[in-house]
Write a protein that holds these residues in place. Structure first.
Motif, short mmCIF file in Angstrom:
data_model
loop_
_atom_site.label_atom_id
_atom_site.label_comp_id
_atom_site.label_asym_id
_atom_site.label_seq_id
_atom_site.Cartn_x
_atom_site.Cartn_y
_atom_site.Cartn_z
N MET A 219 20.04 -57.62 -12.82
CA MET A 219 20.72 -56.59 -13.60
C MET A 219 20.58 -55.20 -12.96
N VAL A 220 19.36 -54.84 -12.56
CA VAL A 220 19.13 -53.51 -11.98
C VAL A 220 19.96 -53.31 -10.70
N CYS A 222 22.75 -54.71 -9.88
CA CYS A 222 24.18 -54.64 -10.24
C CYS A 222 24.53 -53.28 -10.83
N VAL A 223 23.65 -52.74 -11.67
CA VAL A 223 23.90 -51.41 -12.24
C VAL A 223 23.92 -50.35 -11.14
N LEU A 224 22.94 -50.42 -10.23
CA LEU A 224 22.88 -49.45 -9.13
C LEU A 224 24.11 -49.58 -8.22
N THR A 226 27.06 -50.75 -8.98
CA THR A 226 28.26 -50.27 -9.68
C THR A 226 28.36 -48.75 -9.59
N ALA A 227 27.24 -48.07 -9.84
CA ALA A 227 27.22 -46.61 -9.77
C ALA A 227 27.50 -46.12 -8.35
N VAL A 292 27.53 -60.59 -11.25
CA VAL A 292 27.71 -60.24 -12.66
C VAL A 292 27.65 -61.45 -13.59
#
Length: 320
Positions: A219-220, A222-224, A226-227, A292
């Protein structure tokens, strides 16, 4: 009254597992060859750059994953003796424990190198103060080595919770194991016996594997990513807008002083850099597309009050 099923995926899993071994073996063989070619090309003198060094690091991680997966998938999915208790020996159980750990380690290395690739490219496109650091081959190599050293240490708690368990299984005289539900069909016809097989079990009462793997390793990143992908696209659009504005305002002056050739060379270099950035953006987006769905399943396991039911009916049926 029929019992309620969270995920009706048993039929899908039973059908797919018949082709998974051959499909994964094909992917691993061709993927290994492709990654060897990637490494050979990117190591050439004219291809040396921080970005290509990171791509080499990614190719090495992917190559190791595929090479390690070949004996695993052959033994687990292709070997015709997999229905016999002799298939489940202690050495193979040790290999399965190593496989579970090393695949997580190498996948984590690939995740973090992808993040580093995105950071490096963002600093190049946006020309922030860290650009000097990220354009250094020496600093890039140090970061890659640090990633390869840190990830095994970070994932070591997962290795500790895998244990090898001896299991007495009901078998036919020739060693072929029998499902417990089928024992009544055979016990009057054959002299069934108990034989020891060794399996790898996950001893994780506190769901450490779910939190560490699904949250921190999935998750971490993927969030990074994406940003960072959004930041790169924004910087790329802004850079292109400024370039077009500058070219438009200076075109008349350049033609007057006969400086069109140097400007053409500079424009070519900038277009090459844009193409490289777009290619790397495609890599990042493809990485997100593959990660994802796993993040969604992992979050479902973390947030589900159904616990074991979700794990057995949903998570494991999509495990391949």
């Amino acid at each position: 009254m029929p019992s309620h099923s969270l995920c009706d995926l048993d039929d899908f899993r039973n059908e797919y597992k018949n082709i998974h071994g051959y499909l994964s073996l094909t992917v691993c063989v061709f993927g290994s060859i492709a990654n060897v070619f990637n490494i050979c090309v990117l190591r050439t003198k004219q291809m040396r750059s921080p970005t290509n060094f990171i791509l080499i690091g990614l190719a090495v991680a992917d190559l190791l994953v595929m090479l390690e997966y070949i004996p695993f998938t052959v033994h687990r999915n292709v070997d015709p003796n997999r229905k016999f208790v002799q298939h489940f020996t202690y050495p193979w159980a040790c290999f399965y424990k190593f496989h579970a750990y090393i695949t997580i380690v190498l996948h984590s290395i690939a995740c973090f190198l992808t993040i580093i690739l995105a950071v490096w490219r963002y600093t190049y496109v946006s020309k922030v103060q860290a650009h000097g650091i990220c354009s250094s081959l020496r600093h890039t190599v140090i970061v890659i080595i640090a990633t390869y050293v840190t990830c095994p240490l970070l994932c070591f708690p997962l290795f500790a919770i895998f244990e090898i368990v001896p299991y007495n299984h009901t078998c036919k005289p020739n060693g072929e194991w029998v499902l417990e539900k089928d024992v009544p069909l055979y016990e009057n016809k054959l002299n069934l016996t108990k034989m020891v097989m060794y399996v790898t079990s996950l001893k994780d009462p506190h769901n450490l594997s779910i939190w560490l793997y699904s949250f921190l390793m999935k998750m971490v990143p993927c969030v990074l990513l994406t940003a960072l992908t959004y930041k790169i696209i924004t910087a790329l659009v802004e850079t292109r807008r400024r370039r077009m504005k500058l070219l438009t305002s200076n075109s008349a002056l350049e033609e007057l002083h006969g400086k069109t050739k140097p400007n053409t060379v500079q424009l070519y270099k900038e277009n090459q850099a844009d193409r490289t950035t777009r290619m790397l953006l495609a890599v990042l987006i493809l990485f997100l597309i593959t990660e994802v769905p796993q993040v969604i399943i992992g979050i479902g396991e973390i947030g589900s009050a159904l616990g074991e039911s979700f794990l057995e009916e949903c998570y494991k049926n999509l495990g391949e």
